[in-house]
Design a protein around this motif. Structure first.
Motif, PDB file in Angstrom:
ATOM      1  N   SER A  77       0.806  -1.219   0.000  1.00  0.00           N
ATOM      2  CA  SER A  77       0.000   0.000   0.000  1.00  0.00           C
ATOM      3  C   SER A  77       0.834   1.261   0.000  1.00  0.00           C
ATOM      4  O   SER A  77       0.290   2.367  -0.136  1.00  0.00           O
ATOM      5  CB  SER A  77      -0.923   0.016   1.227  1.00  0.00           C
ATOM      6  N   THR A  78       2.155   1.132   0.113  1.00  0.00           N
ATOM      7  CA  THR A  78       3.027   2.290   0.306  1.00  0.00           C
ATOM      8  C   THR A  78       4.104   2.355  -0.776  1.00  0.00           C
ATOM      9  O   THR A  78       4.641   1.325  -1.187  1.00  0.00           O
ATOM     10  CB  THR A  78       3.702   2.222   1.687  1.00  0.00           C
ATOM     11  N   ILE A  79       4.397   3.580  -1.238  1.00  0.00           N
ATOM     12  CA  ILE A  79       5.569   3.827  -2.076  1.00  0.00           C
ATOM     13  C   ILE A  79       6.366   4.962  -1.444  1.00  0.00           C
ATOM     14  O   ILE A  79       5.846   5.714  -0.618  1.00  0.00           O
ATOM     15  CB  ILE A  79       5.195   4.187  -3.534  1.00  0.00           C
ATOM     16  N   ASN A  80       7.625   5.090  -1.855  1.00  0.00           N
ATOM     17  CA  ASN A  80       8.495   6.111  -1.272  1.00  0.00           C
ATOM     18  C   ASN A  80       9.035   7.051  -2.336  1.00  0.00           C
ATOM     19  O   ASN A  80       8.999   6.749  -3.538  1.00  0.00           O
ATOM     20  CB  ASN A  80       9.641   5.446  -0.511  1.00  0.00           C
ATOM     21  N   PHE A  81       9.561   8.198  -1.875  1.00  0.00           N
ATOM     22  CA  PHE A  81      10.011   9.259  -2.779  1.00  0.00           C
ATOM     23  C   PHE A  81      11.404   9.727  -2.385  1.00  0.00           C
ATOM     24  O   PHE A  81      11.837   9.576  -1.245  1.00  0.00           O
ATOM     25  CB  PHE A  81       9.050  10.455  -2.719  1.00  0.00           C
ATOM     26  N   TYR A 114      -2.955   9.042   0.620  1.00  0.00           N
ATOM     27  CA  TYR A 114      -2.448   9.967   1.636  1.00  0.00           C
ATOM     28  C   TYR A 114      -0.976  10.277   1.353  1.00  0.00           C
ATOM     29  O   TYR A 114      -0.177   9.369   1.150  1.00  0.00           O
ATOM     30  CB  TYR A 114      -2.562   9.353   3.027  1.00  0.00           C
ATOM     31  N   GLY A 115      -0.640  11.557   1.362  1.00  0.00           N
ATOM     32  CA  GLY A 115       0.741  11.971   1.145  1.00  0.00           C
ATOM     33  C   GLY A 115       1.435  12.293   2.459  1.00  0.00           C
ATOM     34  O   GLY A 115       0.856  12.922   3.339  1.00  0.00           O
ATOM     35  N   HIS A 116       2.692  11.871   2.569  1.00  0.00           N
ATOM     36  CA  HIS A 116       3.482  12.105   3.784  1.00  0.00           C
ATOM     37  C   HIS A 116       4.862  12.639   3.393  1.00  0.00           C
ATOM     38  O   HIS A 116       5.329  12.434   2.274  1.00  0.00           O
ATOM     39  CB  HIS A 116       3.671  10.818   4.587  1.00  0.00           C
ATOM     40  N   THR A 117       5.520  13.285   4.350  1.00  0.00           N
ATOM     41  CA  THR A 117       6.886  13.772   4.149  1.00  0.00           C
ATOM     42  C   THR A 117       7.712  13.414   5.373  1.00  0.00           C
ATOM     43  O   THR A 117       7.198  12.951   6.382  1.00  0.00           O
ATOM     44  CB  THR A 117       6.909  15.306   3.974  1.00  0.00           C
ATOM     45  N   ASP A 118       9.025  13.670   5.263  1.00  0.00           N
ATOM     46  CA  ASP A 118       9.841  13.546   6.469  1.00  0.00           C
ATOM     47  C   ASP A 118       9.761  14.851   7.253  1.00  0.00           C
ATOM     48  O   ASP A 118       8.973  15.748   6.917  1.00  0.00           O
ATOM     49  CB  ASP A 118      11.285  13.136   6.136  1.00  0.00           C
ATOM     50  N   GLY A 158       1.919  15.366   6.550  1.00  0.00           N
ATOM     51  CA  GLY A 158       3.159  16.072   6.866  1.00  0.00           C
ATOM     52  C   GLY A 158       3.954  15.447   7.977  1.00  0.00           C
ATOM     53  O   GLY A 158       4.284  14.264   7.955  1.00  0.00           O
ATOM     54  N   GLU A 159       4.269  16.236   8.957  1.00  0.00           N
ATOM     55  CA  GLU A 159       5.148  15.801  10.025  1.00  0.00           C
ATOM     56  C   GLU A 159       4.403  15.146  11.181  1.00  0.00           C
ATOM     57  O   GLU A 159       4.999  14.795  12.186  1.00  0.00           O
ATOM     58  CB  GLU A 159       5.942  17.007  10.547  1.00  0.00           C
ATOM     59  N   SER A 160       3.088  14.977  11.058  1.00  0.00           N
ATOM     60  CA  SER A 160       2.300  14.493  12.188  1.00  0.00           C
ATOM     61  C   SER A 160       2.327  12.979  12.348  1.00  0.00           C
ATOM     62  O   SER A 160       2.046  12.487  13.429  1.00  0.00           O
ATOM     63  CB  SER A 160       0.845  14.956  12.052  1.00  0.00           C
ATOM     64  N   GLN A 161       2.657  12.235  11.279  1.00  0.00           N
ATOM     65  CA  GLN A 161       2.640  10.771  11.362  1.00  0.00           C
ATOM     66  C   GLN A 161       3.884  10.151  10.727  1.00  0.00           C
ATOM     67  O   GLN A 161       3.793   9.371   9.783  1.00  0.00           O
ATOM     68  CB  GLN A 161       1.379  10.222  10.690  1.00  0.00           C
ATOM     69  N   PRO A 162       5.053  10.451  11.223  1.00  0.00           N
ATOM     70  CA  PRO A 162       6.259   9.818  10.672  1.00  0.00           C
ATOM     71  C   PRO A 162       6.349   8.358  11.079  1.00  0.00           C
ATOM     72  O   PRO A 162       5.923   7.974  12.173  1.00  0.00           O
ATOM     73  CB  PRO A 162       7.398  10.642  11.303  1.00  0.00           C
ATOM     74  N   LEU A 163       6.906   7.544  10.200  1.00  0.00           N
ATOM     75  CA  LEU A 163       7.165   6.150  10.564  1.00  0.00           C
ATOM     76  C   LEU A 163       8.391   6.049  11.450  1.00  0.00           C
ATOM     77  O   LEU A 163       8.468   5.192  12.326  1.00  0.00           O
ATOM     78  CB  LEU A 163       7.364   5.306   9.303  1.00  0.00           C
ATOM     79  N   VAL A 164       9.350   6.930  11.191  1.00  0.00           N
ATOM     80  CA  VAL A 164      10.600   6.938  11.951  1.00  0.00           C
ATOM     81  C   VAL A 164      10.746   8.311  12.599  1.00  0.00           C
ATOM     82  O   VAL A 164      10.739   9.329  11.904  1.00  0.00           O
ATOM     83  CB  VAL A 164      11.804   6.643  11.038  1.00  0.00           C
ATOM     84  N   GLN A 167      14.633  13.910  13.046  1.00  0.00           N
ATOM     85  CA  GLN A 167      14.612  15.210  12.403  1.00  0.00           C
ATOM     86  C   GLN A 167      15.438  15.216  11.116  1.00  0.00           C
ATOM     87  O   GLN A 167      15.419  16.199  10.374  1.00  0.00           O
ATOM     88  CB  GLN A 167      15.162  16.283  13.364  1.00  0.00           C
ATOM     89  N   ASP A 168      16.157  14.135  10.853  1.00  0.00           N
ATOM     90  CA  ASP A 168      16.996  14.048   9.658  1.00  0.00           C
ATOM     91  C   ASP A 168      16.186  13.553   8.466  1.00  0.00           C
ATOM     92  O   ASP A 168      15.025  13.155   8.600  1.00  0.00           O
ATOM     93  CB  ASP A 168      18.174  13.097   9.914  1.00  0.00           C
ATOM     94  N   ARG A 169      16.803  13.553   7.315  1.00  0.00           N
ATOM     95  CA  ARG A 169      16.162  12.999   6.121  1.00  0.00           C
ATOM     96  C   ARG A 169      15.921  11.506   6.321  1.00  0.00           C
ATOM     97  O   ARG A 169      16.815  10.779   6.764  1.00  0.00           O
ATOM     98  CB  ARG A 169      17.042  13.217   4.893  1.00  0.00           C
ATOM     99  N   GLU A 170      14.719  11.074   6.010  1.00  0.00           N
ATOM    100  CA  GLU A 170      14.358   9.670   6.186  1.00  0.00           C
ATOM    101  C   GLU A 170      13.416   9.246   5.068  1.00  0.00           C
ATOM    102  O   GLU A 170      12.272   9.684   5.007  1.00  0.00           O
ATOM    103  CB  GLU A 170      13.696   9.458   7.545  1.00  0.00           C
ATOM    104  N   ARG A 171      13.909   8.386   4.173  1.00  0.00           N
ATOM    105  CA  ARG A 171      13.136   7.966   3.002  1.00  0.00           C
ATOM    106  C   ARG A 171      11.835   7.264   3.395  1.00  0.00           C
ATOM    107  O   ARG A 171      10.807   7.427   2.732  1.00  0.00           O
ATOM    108  CB  ARG A 171      13.980   7.043   2.120  1.00  0.00           C
ATOM    109  N   ARG A 172      11.839   6.478   4.464  1.00  0.00           N
ATOM    110  CA  ARG A 172      10.634   5.756   4.857  1.00  0.00           C
ATOM    111  C   ARG A 172       9.498   6.694   5.247  1.00  0.00           C
ATOM    112  O   ARG A 172       8.323   6.330   5.173  1.00  0.00           O
ATOM    113  CB  ARG A 172      10.957   4.790   6.007  1.00  0.00           C
ATOM    114  N   ASN A 173       9.825   7.906   5.659  1.00  0.00           N
ATOM    115  CA  ASN A 173       8.780   8.887   5.977  1.00  0.00           C
ATOM    116  C   ASN A 173       8.249   9.592   4.736  1.00  0.00           C
ATOM    117  O   ASN A 173       7.137  10.133   4.761  1.00  0.00           O
ATOM    118  CB  ASN A 173       9.325   9.934   6.956  1.00  0.00           C
TER     119      ASN A 173
END
Length: 223
Positions: A77-81, A114-118, A158-164, A167-173
């Motif tokens: 269900s998930t892809i990364n950027f 749903y779109g997410h970022t780190d 956005g920043e409300s539901q990170p997987l990891v 505060q650094d760059r994290e591809r999984r987020n």
């Protein structure tokens, strides 16, 4: 007076007496011998299919929830950027093709992306970036032949539901998540006598080769 019994009759009497003794003495003895033929096959489960349909129709069971769980179990269900990007790389397109093949089997169902970022960058900027990522996925699905009316791109969480938590760059987020959101308005009760058609259609579709449509990403490079 002497009573004589033939050997055949004597064997029959012994057999009957033995069965009677076993029935009387053995606790929990199997009495199916004395019941109607076929009764042993009915364990009380014959009505489960009808019960499931009844629960769906009366609102006691949510078929959309069941489909959502099935989608999660059968396709990623998930892809990364990439960092600060909303473009789809080769791996993302491969996963989205699997999602599209699954989605096409259920035209009665709506989906939400749903779109997410780190956590790098401001919240407002990340929300816009996450939305562009969700829109890129929706555009890919549309190019695969799925009606846009069944798809919704949701503003980034956005920043409300990170997987990891970092505060650094994290591809999984940096990801989008596709999920079932409900029924198309014209099909609010998909099991209203039509579920067998859906099962048959899904069976036929499973034998077709997967379709892949290559196209330029309509969103271009992310900010």
């Amino acid at each position: 007076m002497k009573i004589t019994t033939s050997p055949t009759r004597l064997k029959s009497l012994i057999l009957v007496a033995g069965l009677a003794g076993l029935t009387a003495c053995a606790p929990g003895a199997n009495l199916q011998f004395y019941k109607e033929a076929g009764s042993v096959l009915n364990r009380g489960n014959f009505g489960n299919s009808n019960m499931n349909n009844h629960l769906i129709q009366t609102g006691q069971l949510d078929y959309a929830v069941n489909l959502a769980n099935r989608f999660e179990a059968e396709v990623p269900s998930t892809i990364n950027f990439g960092f600060n990007e909303a473009t789809l790389d080769a791996e993302a397109r491969r996963v989205l093709t699997q999602q599209a093949n699954w989605i096409r089997q259920f035209p009665e169902i709506q989906f939400r992306v749903y779109g997410h970022t780190d956590l790098v960058g401001g919240d407002a900027y990340n929300r816009r970036l996450g939305l562009r990522r969700a829109q890129a996925v929706v555009n890919f699905f549309v190019a695969q032949g799925i009606s846009r009316s069944r798809l919704e791109a949701v503003s980034s969480l956005g920043e409300s539901q990170p997987l990891v938590q970092t505060q650094d760059r994290e591809r999984r987020n940096r990801r989008t998540v596709t999920g079932v959101s409900g029924f198309v308005q014209s099909n609010p009760a998909v099991l209203n006598g039509k579920y067998a058609q859906i099962v048959w259609r899904e069976y036929l579709t499973s034998a077709e080769p997967a379709r892949v449509v290559e196209r330029a990403d309509a969103e271009g490079q992310g900010g």
